[in-house]
Design an enzyme around this catalytic site. Structure first.
Site, PDB file in Angstrom:
ATOM      1  CD  GLN A  89      -3.400  -4.446   6.577  1.00  0.00           C
ATOM      2  OE1 GLN A  89      -3.326  -3.450   5.870  1.00  0.00           O
ATOM      3  NE2 GLN A  89      -3.912  -5.580   6.130  1.00  0.00           N
ATOM      4  CE  LYS A 123      -3.713  -2.513   2.238  1.00  0.00           C
ATOM      5  NZ  LYS A 123      -4.365  -2.918   3.470  1.00  0.00           N
ATOM      6  CG  ASP A 144      -9.611  -0.714   4.323  1.00  0.00           C
ATOM      7  OD1 ASP A 144      -9.167  -1.023   3.211  1.00  0.00           O
ATOM      8  OD2 ASP A 144      -8.979  -0.871   5.387  1.00  0.00           O
TER       9      ASP A 144
END
Ligand code: NAD
Length: 290
Positions: free
Chosen positions: A96, A52, A119
């Protein structure tokens, strides 16, 4: 059989994003900024976070990686999220997953400001996506849609079978493919661990498109699919040998497919690219840009 090349598609998307970012920066704006929170030490998470951050660089974004020890308490993590929510210099925030067992992931997801929730896991974004409204869409599902769009795979009117009903992949992709979206309007069956085997086989054998996200190497075998199927393999499984494989027995199945995603180099690459698309949207919304 042709490959749905996630690497190629992701690079093309990220290049477009970097061009747009260069234009914004030329006009005097700061760069888009993604913040990633990583708790504890988990080898796959380290690798996902690394990709990422690397992709942020390619897209022309700033990024920050905030690491916290495994023992961090939920309250302390929530306080950190509240701080980032209030920081106008951060456009997108990712925590995460997975988190350590003593932290409830839903509490953490719910605490992220929906306008920074790149997300797309916050109930507000998930709800808006489900209703067909503007939303951050969960990145893996969105990435699959972008990949199908890139290769101009027809979706409308097709019979799709999604296997796996996780909140991050199976559920959202089943909604997105069935919604009245640009990439959608399919007739979708969502199968899961309680789907009887015979029913699953009935469905997969007449599917035009299969999306499999179960986390079982070789789950889809040649006898389960019809000639010409489009196969989207979401699985990422590390074998004892160290080899990375998907959920599809690639050698056996690929010959019957019109299109298939490789693992690696398929959906995984698109997940990261879709996150970049979401981050750019967070940024343009933040600055009221078109
Ligand atoms: P999960 O691991 O949370 O759950 C597995 C799902 O598979 C469940 O919904 C379960 O009902 C279903 N399932 C299990 N056995 C089944 C069976 N025999 N028949 C039918 N359904 C069955 O799901 P997940 O988090 O979506 O992960 C699935 C796989 O996708 C994993 O390999 C994961 O690493 C991978 N993944 C890849 C990406 C990517 O970017 N490529 C992103 C997320 C997850």
């Amino acid at each position: 059989m042709k490959l749905l090349d996630g690497k190629l598609c992701a690079e093309s998307l990220v290049k477009d994003i970097s061009r747009r970012v260069a234009g914004y920066v030329d006009s005097g704006l700061r760069k888009p900024h993604m913040t990633v929170i990583l708790v504890g030490e988990h080898a796959p998470s380290e690798s996902y976070v690394k990709s990422k951050i690397t992709s942020c660089k390619s897209a022309g974004f700033e990024s920050a990686l905030l690491r916290f020890p495994e023992q961090i308490g939920e309250a302390e993590l929530l306080a950190k999220i509240a701080e980032i929510n209030g920081d106008h210099a951060t456009d997108g925030l990712i925590v995460q997953l997975p988190l350590p067992k003593h932290i409830n992931p839903q509490n953490i997801i719910n605490a992220i400001d929906p306008v920074k929730d790149i997300d797309g896991f916050h109930p507000t974004n998930f709800g808006r996506m489900t209703l067909g409204q503007k939303a951050f869409r969960p990145a893996t599902a969105y990435g699959i849609c972008k990949l199908l769009q890139f290769y101009e795979i027809p979706i409308k009117g097709k019979h799709c079978v999604v296997i796996g009903r996780s909140n991050i992949v199976g559920k959202p992709i089943s909604i997105m493919l069935s919604n009245d979206f640009e990439i959608g309007n399919a007739t979708v069956t969502l199968a899961h661990i309680e789907t009887p085997r015979e029913l699953l086989l009935d469905e997969t054998r007449r599917a035009d498109i299969i999306v499999v996200a179960v986390g079982i190497p070789g789950f889809i075998t040649e006898d389960m699919v019809k000639e010409g199927v489009v196969m989207i393999d979401v699985g990422i499984n590390r074998l004892e040998s160290g080899k990375l494989v998907g959920d599809v027995d690639f050698d056996g199945v690929s010959e019957k497919c019109s299109w298939i995603t490789p693992v690696p180099g398929g959906v995984g690459r698109m997940t990261v690219a879709a996150l970049m698309v979401n981050t750019l949207m967070a940024y343009t919304d933040n600055f009221n840009l078109e």
